[in-house]
Design a protein around this motif. Structure first.
Motif, mmCIF file in Angstrom:
data_model
loop_
_atom_site.group_PDB
_atom_site.id
_atom_site.type_symbol
_atom_site.label_atom_id
_atom_site.label_comp_id
_atom_site.label_asym_id
_atom_site.label_seq_id
_atom_site.Cartn_x
_atom_site.Cartn_y
_atom_site.Cartn_z
ATOM 1 N N VAL A 30 -1.572 7.705 8.070
ATOM 2 C CA VAL A 30 -2.686 6.913 8.272
ATOM 3 C C VAL A 30 -3.986 7.677 7.376
ATOM 4 C CG1 VAL A 30 -5.057 5.453 8.705
ATOM 5 C CG2 VAL A 30 -2.832 5.287 9.439
ATOM 6 N N LYS A 32 -6.786 8.308 6.229
ATOM 7 C CA LYS A 32 -8.580 7.979 6.050
ATOM 8 C C LYS A 32 -9.382 9.699 6.831
ATOM 9 C CE LYS A 32 -9.489 5.561 10.381
ATOM 10 N NZ LYS A 32 -8.693 4.749 10.284
ATOM 11 N N ASN A 53 -7.883 3.301 3.750
ATOM 12 C CA ASN A 53 -8.823 2.592 4.385
ATOM 13 C C ASN A 53 -9.801 2.176 3.312
ATOM 14 O OD1 ASN A 53 -7.418 3.165 7.218
ATOM 15 N ND2 ASN A 53 -9.319 1.433 7.517
ATOM 16 N N ILE A 74 -5.204 -0.672 4.238
ATOM 17 C CA ILE A 74 -4.930 -1.656 5.168
ATOM 18 C C ILE A 74 -6.600 -1.838 5.728
ATOM 19 C CG2 ILE A 74 -2.500 -0.097 6.260
ATOM 20 C CD1 ILE A 74 -4.535 2.082 7.685
ATOM 21 N N MET A 156 -0.504 -8.616 10.452
ATOM 22 C CA MET A 156 -0.662 -7.100 11.206
ATOM 23 C C MET A 156 -1.632 -7.258 11.528
ATOM 24 S SD MET A 156 -3.401 -4.625 10.039
ATOM 25 C CE MET A 156 -4.648 -3.970 8.826
ATOM 26 N N ILE A 158 -4.631 -5.680 14.904
ATOM 27 C CA ILE A 158 -5.448 -4.130 15.550
ATOM 28 C C ILE A 158 -5.519 -4.469 16.615
ATOM 29 C CG2 ILE A 158 -6.970 -1.973 15.194
ATOM 30 C CD1 ILE A 158 -7.495 -3.575 12.591
ATOM 31 N N MET A 195 -0.666 1.434 16.900
ATOM 32 C CA MET A 195 -1.170 2.703 16.425
ATOM 33 C C MET A 195 -1.169 4.454 17.098
ATOM 34 S SD MET A 195 -4.952 1.252 14.801
ATOM 35 C CE MET A 195 -5.907 1.562 16.013
ATOM 36 N N SER A 196 -1.660 4.867 17.139
ATOM 37 C CA SER A 196 -1.759 6.154 18.110
ATOM 38 C C SER A 196 -1.824 6.578 19.467
ATOM 39 C CB SER A 196 -2.844 7.655 17.630
ATOM 40 O OG SER A 196 -2.257 7.845 16.223
ATOM 41 N N ARG A 211 1.216 2.400 12.468
ATOM 42 C CA ARG A 211 0.338 3.288 11.832
ATOM 43 C C ARG A 211 -0.557 4.204 11.705
ATOM 44 N NH1 ARG A 211 -1.004 -2.051 11.731
ATOM 45 N NH2 ARG A 211 -2.935 -2.162 12.771
ATOM 46 N N ILE A 212 -0.067 5.403 11.881
ATOM 47 C CA ILE A 212 -0.621 6.630 13.030
ATOM 48 C C ILE A 212 -1.388 7.693 12.233
ATOM 49 C CG2 ILE A 212 0.262 8.956 14.345
ATOM 50 C CD1 ILE A 212 1.457 5.846 15.181
ATOM 51 N N GLY A 213 -2.677 7.560 12.966
ATOM 52 C CA GLY A 213 -3.583 8.787 11.999
ATOM 53 C C GLY A 213 -3.691 9.615 12.929
ATOM 54 N N THR A 214 -4.166 9.445 13.977
ATOM 55 C CA THR A 214 -4.886 10.595 14.916
ATOM 56 C C THR A 214 -3.582 11.713 15.321
ATOM 57 O OG1 THR A 214 -5.681 9.722 16.755
ATOM 58 C CG2 THR A 214 -7.019 10.414 15.305
ATOM 59 N N ARG A 220 -10.348 12.424 13.355
ATOM 60 C CA ARG A 220 -10.713 12.700 12.449
ATOM 61 C C ARG A 220 -12.209 13.201 12.596
ATOM 62 N NH1 ARG A 220 -7.264 7.923 12.510
ATOM 63 N NH2 ARG A 220 -8.692 7.084 13.727
HETATM 64 C C1 LIG Z 1 -7.779 4.004 11.161
HETATM 65 C C2 LIG Z 1 -6.597 3.451 11.606
HETATM 66 C C3 LIG Z 1 -5.294 3.428 12.189
HETATM 67 C C4 LIG Z 1 -4.796 4.806 12.412
HETATM 68 O O1 LIG Z 1 -5.928 4.928 13.770
HETATM 69 P P1 LIG Z 1 -4.888 6.017 14.672
HETATM 70 O O2 LIG Z 1 -5.337 5.453 16.632
HETATM 71 O O3 LIG Z 1 -5.690 7.537 14.291
HETATM 72 O O4 LIG Z 1 -3.861 6.220 14.938
HETATM 73 C C5 LIG Z 1 -4.653 2.582 11.944
HETATM 74 N N1 LIG Z 1 -4.481 1.168 11.434
HETATM 75 C C6 LIG Z 1 -5.911 1.197 10.892
HETATM 76 C C7 LIG Z 1 -6.040 -0.253 10.778
HETATM 77 C C8 LIG Z 1 -6.415 1.863 10.981
HETATM 78 O O5 LIG Z 1 -8.140 1.950 10.354
#
Ligand SMILES: *Cc1c(COP(=O)(O)O)cnc(C)c1O
Length: 225
Positions: A30, A32, A53, A74, A156, A158, A195-196, A211-214, A220
């Motif tokens: 991810v 952003k 995003n 996403i 999908m 969250i 997610m993370s 879906r992995i960001g941090t 971020r």
């Molecule tokens: C930011 C985001 C993520 C990733 O989040 P992390 O906690 O940083 O892994 C996954 N899915 C969506 C829709 C997001 O907006």
């Protein structure tokens, strides 16, 4: 990249523990607020899937990306912004209204393509979050399935941070229920969840796209983003 290796190991362990050996689990990066150099480094490490995003941010960064990765939208998507990404993404994971689905269909047709989509469910029923309410999903599936240039590929969600397991379990049940019904033009191939902070739990409950960001890129910095 140490982070990516660690995530791959955790995914593999969770898969071995909870799932069968032939089930594939995709790791999406991810992007952003993340600089293109870092994103490209992740692609060089093996990432093949990017999650975007924000339309504006993606358009400003996309030309710097290594082209081998597939890109999915996403984030919450306004109907009037679909035109900017219709030819720039392989999938839109955040479809949560028939209005949005129809606009995607209209522009996909105009551009001679079909767009793969996931329907996003607001599984935690949170006022601040996008996604269709779970009890309105069937209607959205039925109406979206009529659209010729849109293909529903899965769901999908969250789940709220720290929500506990039942919400993941509920999401999995909804996914399996739709899958069993075999609606024409609807294939339940993808459950995008985790997610993370919760991807192992998501894998335990049927997710096959996390879906992995941090955990991949670090915290971020919204000032930079
Ligand atoms: C930011 C985001 C993520 C990733 O989040 P992390 O906690 O940083 O892994 C996954 N899915 C969506 C829709 C997001 O907006």
């Amino acid at each position: 990249m140490e982070n990516y290796k660690r995530i791959c190991e955790n995914v593999e362990n969770a898969r071995a523990k909870y799932r069968s050996s032939d089930e594939n689990i995709d790791i999406m990066a991810v992007t952003k607020t993340v600089a293109p150099e870092k994103i490209n480094f992740a692609i060089e490490q093996g990432i093949t899937l990017l999650g975007e995003n924000r339309v504006q941010e993606y358009l400003s960064k996309k030309d710097s990306y290594i082209k081998t990765a597939q890109v999915h939208m996403i984030g919450r998507l306004q109907t009037n912004k679909v035109k900017y990404i219709i030819n720039e993404v392989a999938m839109i994971q955040s479809v949560d209204s028939i209005k949005l689905a129809k606009e995607i269909n209209r522009l996909a047709e105009k551009n001679n393509r079909t767009m793969n989509v996931l329907l996003e469910i607001n599984i935690g029923d949170e006022a601040s979050k996008s996604g269709v309410a779970a009890d309105e999903l069937d209607e959205l599936i039925y109406e979206t399935a009529q659209l010729e240039n849109v293909r529903i590929k899965g769901l999908m969600a969250i789940p709220p941070a720290g929500c506990g397991e039942d919400m993941f379990d509920r999401m999995h049940s909804i996914f399996l229920r739709v899958k069993e019904r075999s609606v024409p033009n609807v294939s339940m191939d993808i459950l995008s969840m985790g997610m993370s902070g919760d991807y192992e739990l998501a894998i335990k409950h049927g997710s096959n796209l996390i879906r992995i960001g941090t955990a991949l890129f670090g915290a971020r910095n919204y000032l930079e983003g």
